[in-house]
Design an enzyme around this catalytic site. Structure first.
Site, PDB file in Angstrom:
ATOM      1  N   ILE A 215      18.066 -85.236 -44.914  1.00 45.23           N
ATOM      2  CA  ILE A 215      19.054 -84.272 -44.466  1.00 45.23           C
ATOM      3  C   ILE A 215      18.396 -83.334 -43.437  1.00 45.23           C
ATOM      4  CG2 ILE A 215      18.601 -82.538 -46.297  1.00 45.23           C
ATOM      5  CD1 ILE A 215      21.731 -82.851 -46.797  1.00 45.23           C
ATOM      6  N   GLY A 216      19.171 -82.791 -42.497  1.00 41.50           N
ATOM      7  CA  GLY A 216      18.616 -81.880 -41.492  1.00 41.50           C
ATOM      8  C   GLY A 216      18.657 -82.501 -40.102  1.00 41.50           C
ATOM      9  N   ILE A 218      16.177 -83.647 -38.138  1.00 45.08           N
ATOM     10  CA  ILE A 218      15.220 -84.699 -37.777  1.00 45.08           C
ATOM     11  C   ILE A 218      15.804 -86.120 -37.918  1.00 45.08           C
ATOM     12  CG2 ILE A 218      12.936 -85.676 -38.313  1.00 45.08           C
ATOM     13  CD1 ILE A 218      12.819 -82.869 -37.001  1.00 45.08           C
ATOM     14  N   GLU A 237      20.165 -92.004 -49.619  1.00 45.58           N
ATOM     15  CA  GLU A 237      20.989 -91.118 -50.446  1.00 45.58           C
ATOM     16  C   GLU A 237      22.270 -90.799 -49.679  1.00 45.58           C
ATOM     17  OE1 GLU A 237      19.006 -87.718 -52.321  1.00 45.58           O
ATOM     18  OE2 GLU A 237      20.508 -86.485 -51.336  1.00 45.58           O
ATOM     19  N   GLY A 335      16.741 -86.314 -53.001  1.00 46.32           N
ATOM     20  CA  GLY A 335      16.103 -87.581 -53.363  1.00 46.32           C
ATOM     21  C   GLY A 335      14.756 -87.758 -52.698  1.00 46.32           C
TER      22      GLY A 335
HETATM   23  N1  COA Z   1       8.762 -70.366 -42.879  1.00 44.85           N
HETATM   24  C1  COA Z   1       9.770 -69.583 -42.476  1.00 44.85           C
HETATM   25  N2  COA Z   1      10.954 -70.062 -42.012  1.00 44.85           N
HETATM   26  C2  COA Z   1      11.080 -71.386 -41.987  1.00 44.85           C
HETATM   27  C3  COA Z   1      10.067 -72.269 -42.406  1.00 44.85           C
HETATM   28  C4  COA Z   1       8.857 -71.701 -42.860  1.00 44.85           C
HETATM   29  N3  COA Z   1       7.839 -72.472 -43.267  1.00 44.85           N
HETATM   30  N4  COA Z   1      10.483 -73.523 -42.242  1.00 44.85           N
HETATM   31  C5  COA Z   1      11.742 -73.473 -41.755  1.00 44.85           C
HETATM   32  N5  COA Z   1      12.099 -72.185 -41.596  1.00 44.85           N
HETATM   33  C6  COA Z   1      13.373 -71.693 -41.072  1.00 44.85           C
HETATM   34  C7  COA Z   1      13.669 -72.345 -39.731  1.00 44.85           C
HETATM   35  O1  COA Z   1      13.120 -71.580 -38.649  1.00 44.85           O
HETATM   36  C8  COA Z   1      15.181 -72.348 -39.730  1.00 44.85           C
HETATM   37  O2  COA Z   1      15.661 -71.051 -39.420  1.00 44.85           O
HETATM   38  P1  COA Z   1      16.761 -70.830 -38.263  1.00 44.85           P
HETATM   39  O3  COA Z   1      17.942 -71.645 -38.731  1.00 44.85           O
HETATM   40  O4  COA Z   1      16.971 -69.371 -38.298  1.00 44.85           O
HETATM   41  O5  COA Z   1      16.144 -71.366 -37.029  1.00 44.85           O
HETATM   42  C9  COA Z   1      15.545 -72.607 -41.185  1.00 44.85           C
HETATM   43  O6  COA Z   1      14.410 -72.164 -41.931  1.00 44.85           O
HETATM   44  C10 COA Z   1      15.845 -74.075 -41.470  1.00 44.85           C
HETATM   45  O7  COA Z   1      14.739 -74.866 -41.140  1.00 44.85           O
HETATM   46  P2  COA Z   1      14.921 -76.339 -40.538  1.00 44.85           P
HETATM   47  O8  COA Z   1      13.618 -77.006 -40.588  1.00 44.85           O
HETATM   48  O9  COA Z   1      15.622 -76.254 -39.218  1.00 44.85           O
HETATM   49  O10 COA Z   1      15.947 -76.966 -41.570  1.00 44.85           O
HETATM   50  P3  COA Z   1      16.729 -78.344 -41.547  1.00 44.85           P
HETATM   51  O11 COA Z   1      18.158 -78.048 -41.500  1.00 44.85           O
HETATM   52  O12 COA Z   1      16.172 -79.312 -40.552  1.00 44.85           O
HETATM   53  O13 COA Z   1      16.412 -78.893 -43.023  1.00 44.85           O
HETATM   54  C11 COA Z   1      14.979 -79.125 -44.929  1.00 44.85           C
HETATM   55  C12 COA Z   1      15.071 -79.129 -43.409  1.00 44.85           C
HETATM   56  C13 COA Z   1      13.541 -79.388 -45.286  1.00 44.85           C
HETATM   57  C14 COA Z   1      15.416 -77.785 -45.497  1.00 44.85           C
HETATM   58  C15 COA Z   1      15.898 -80.252 -45.496  1.00 44.85           C
HETATM   59  O14 COA Z   1      15.501 -81.468 -44.949  1.00 44.85           O
HETATM   60  C16 COA Z   1      15.818 -80.331 -47.008  1.00 44.85           C
HETATM   61  O15 COA Z   1      16.514 -79.616 -47.689  1.00 44.85           O
HETATM   62  N6  COA Z   1      14.953 -81.239 -47.556  1.00 44.85           N
HETATM   63  C17 COA Z   1      14.758 -81.375 -48.986  1.00 44.85           C
HETATM   64  C18 COA Z   1      15.654 -82.417 -49.588  1.00 44.85           C
HETATM   65  C19 COA Z   1      15.463 -83.776 -48.996  1.00 44.85           C
HETATM   66  O16 COA Z   1      14.526 -84.082 -48.308  1.00 44.85           O
HETATM   67  N7  COA Z   1      16.385 -84.626 -49.294  1.00 44.85           N
HETATM   68  C20 COA Z   1      16.280 -85.980 -48.802  1.00 44.85           C
HETATM   69  C21 COA Z   1      17.219 -86.905 -49.376  1.00 44.85           C
HETATM   70  S1  COA Z   1      18.842 -86.623 -48.643  1.00 44.85           S
END
Ligand code: COA
Length: 434
Positions: A215-216, A218, A237, A335
């Site tokens: 999700i996200g 990338i 998923e 997942g």
């Molecule tokens: N410290 C502070 N802020 C952070 C940070 C960190 N280490 N990492 C990310 N952020 C901030 C980003 O700057 C962004 O803020 P903005 O929207 O104000 O720019 C926000 O947090 C979201 O980060 P981003 O990396 O853009 O999120 P994303 O929408 O690409 O989602 C995950 C990334 C990791 C949250 C998402 O993939 C996830 O929930 N993964 C876990 C579950 C998973 O992998 N499921 C897979 C099976 S479906």
């Protein structure tokens, strides 16, 4: 009784259906783009009539009236996956987060997650009285099986999708016929950083691979870089519009899949109306309960299984934090670990965690000597394999702690490398070799 007579007898309204919800009950609700709309609205409109009703949900796309402040005190939310609309409510104001793998939710329903009332969306019935659960299979069947009362909004705009994704009219207590558009998720054009990450991930994908995309931002960027691959498959998923685009181009055809050959397999779908129209009645697509799709031993049966997920930060040891920023619960595990493990067991499998090298507008490095205090470790250092940023690929599997730190510094943002190197040299008491 003939199912058509039963159907007529069960036709209800949101107002009538919510009379089956009582103080102290737990209501399990549909997920993502299949979140029901009419029953939550009726519950929110009558929130004064309820006390101490627990609501279990995961991501709910679009506006969720039950999360509005006027419902605080009447409804409490528990969730194991947060998104923008639920983050504050569940974290602080009217609920609590509970850590759990998505795959375990169906088995927890009726036990750790009580389920008095199940509220879901489905399609109107087919000629045999079966409704498809549409774009979200997830934990719906488990909840419908154990709930004392089953309320289903049968939405004419819900796509009919096969797999193990059907309920029969006889399983429902209140049928609420309706026609409203599903909430949509639009992905933006990948930035330069995301496109570079997509290219690095694509370089790890060989023809005939089966992919899981998380999700996200990338996953979308990765899919855009896969146009020149052949015979890809999907066991995921979830998936979104990018998968449909590659199916239309014949790149994703599932021809070489070793499980569910020719089929795109997932537990939920979230995207635009164009995607919902594409999947409607599409026999190439099958949805299954999440305890099946996300089971590492099922995932591992896919030859060349590649999982591609994202994260928030990674420390020098390769511990991956994907769901919390320090103490702040941001999303959930979903997942991720199940696919990392499934891919690592699969023949010629690979697991990839991909992230931009920085966050917060370039002010924070996501590669750190230590995780932010309070951060939950999602994928452990023992499970991690490939980490990708826009600066390249670090393969951590089989690498020592010192080598891991070196490899990660090489794919960190150049602005942060000097301070990472300083910490490296202090910790390992040796000079960093660029
Ligand atoms: N410290 C502070 N802020 C952070 C940070 C960190 N280490 N990492 C990310 N952020 C901030 C980003 O700057 C962004 O803020 P903005 O929207 O104000 O720019 C926000 O947090 C979201 O980060 P981003 O990396 O853009 O999120 P994303 O929408 O690409 O989602 C995950 C990334 C990791 C949250 C998402 O993939 C996830 O929930 N993964 C876990 C579950 C998973 O992998 N499921 C897979 C099976 S479906």
């Amino acid at each position: 009784m003939n199912w058509k007579d039963e159907y007529k007898k069960k036709i209800s309204t949101p107002e009538r259906a919510i009379k089956d919800i009582h103080d102290g009950d737990c209501v399990v609700m549909g997920h993502a783009a299949a979140v029901p709309r009419m029953v939550p609205q009726a519950m929110a409109d009558h929130c004064q009539d309820y006390n101490d009703v627990l609501i279990f949900h995961m991501t709910t796309l679009g506006d969720n009236p039950l999360l509005h402040p006027r419902c605080y005190g009447h409804f409490r939310h528990v969730s194991n996956f947060l998104s923008g609309n639920s983050r504050d409510t569940v974290n602080h104001l009217a609920g609590d987060f509970f850590p759990a793998y998505f795959k375990d939710v169906p088995e927890m329903i009726g036990d750790e997650i009580p389920c008095d009332v199940a509220v879901f969306q489905a399609t109107p019935p087919n000629d045999d009285g079966y409704c498809s659960l549409g774009v979200s299979c997830d934990y719906a069947l488990a909840a419908i099986r154990v709930a004392k009362h089953v309320i289903i909004e049968t939405n004419e705009m819900m796509p009919f999708i096969g797999g193990e994704n059907m309920i029969h009219i006889s399983q429902i207590d209140h049928i609420i016929p309706c026609a409203y558009p599903l909430p949509e998720l639009h992905s933006s054009t990948p930035s330069e950083v995301e496109a570079a990450i997509g290219r690095h991930c694509a370089s790890l994908v060989t023809d005939g691979s089966t992919l899981q995309l998380g999700i996200g931002a990338i996953p979308n960027a990765v899919l855009q870089e896969l146009g020149d691959k052949n015979d890809l498959g999907i066991h995921s998923e979830m998936f979104s519009d990018g998968v449909a685009d590659l199916m239309k181009r014949g790149v994703i055809n599932g021809r070489r899949k070793t499980l569910h050959r020719g089929k795109v397999v997932a537990t939920f779908i979230m995207g635009t109306r164009e995607l919902y129209d594409f999947v409607d009645g599409n026999e190439q697509i099958e949805l299954f309960p999440v305890n099946y799709t996300n089971d590492p031993f099922i995932i591992a049966q896919n030859y060349r299984m590649i999982s591609i997920n994202s994260c928030l930060e990674v420390d020098f040891m390769g511990q991956v934090a994907s769901e919390s920023i320090g103490m702040r619960q941001f999303s959930g595990i979903g997942g991720q670990v199940d696919f990392v493990r499934g891919a690592s067991i699969a023949r010629e499998g690979k697991s990839i965690i991909a992230m931009p090298s920085t966050a917060a507008g370039g002010t924070i490095s996501r590669i750190k000597p230590f995780l932010t205090p309070g951060a939950a470790v999602s994928t452990t250092r023992n499970d991690v394999n490939y980490i990708v940023t826009e600066y390249g690929i670090a393969r951590l599997k089989g690498r020592t702690l010192q080598h891991r730190a070196e490899d990660l510094i090489r794919i960190a943002h150049p602005d942060f490398r000097p301070q990472l190197i300083e910490e490296y040299e202090r910790r390992f008491m040796s000079k960093f070799q660029a």
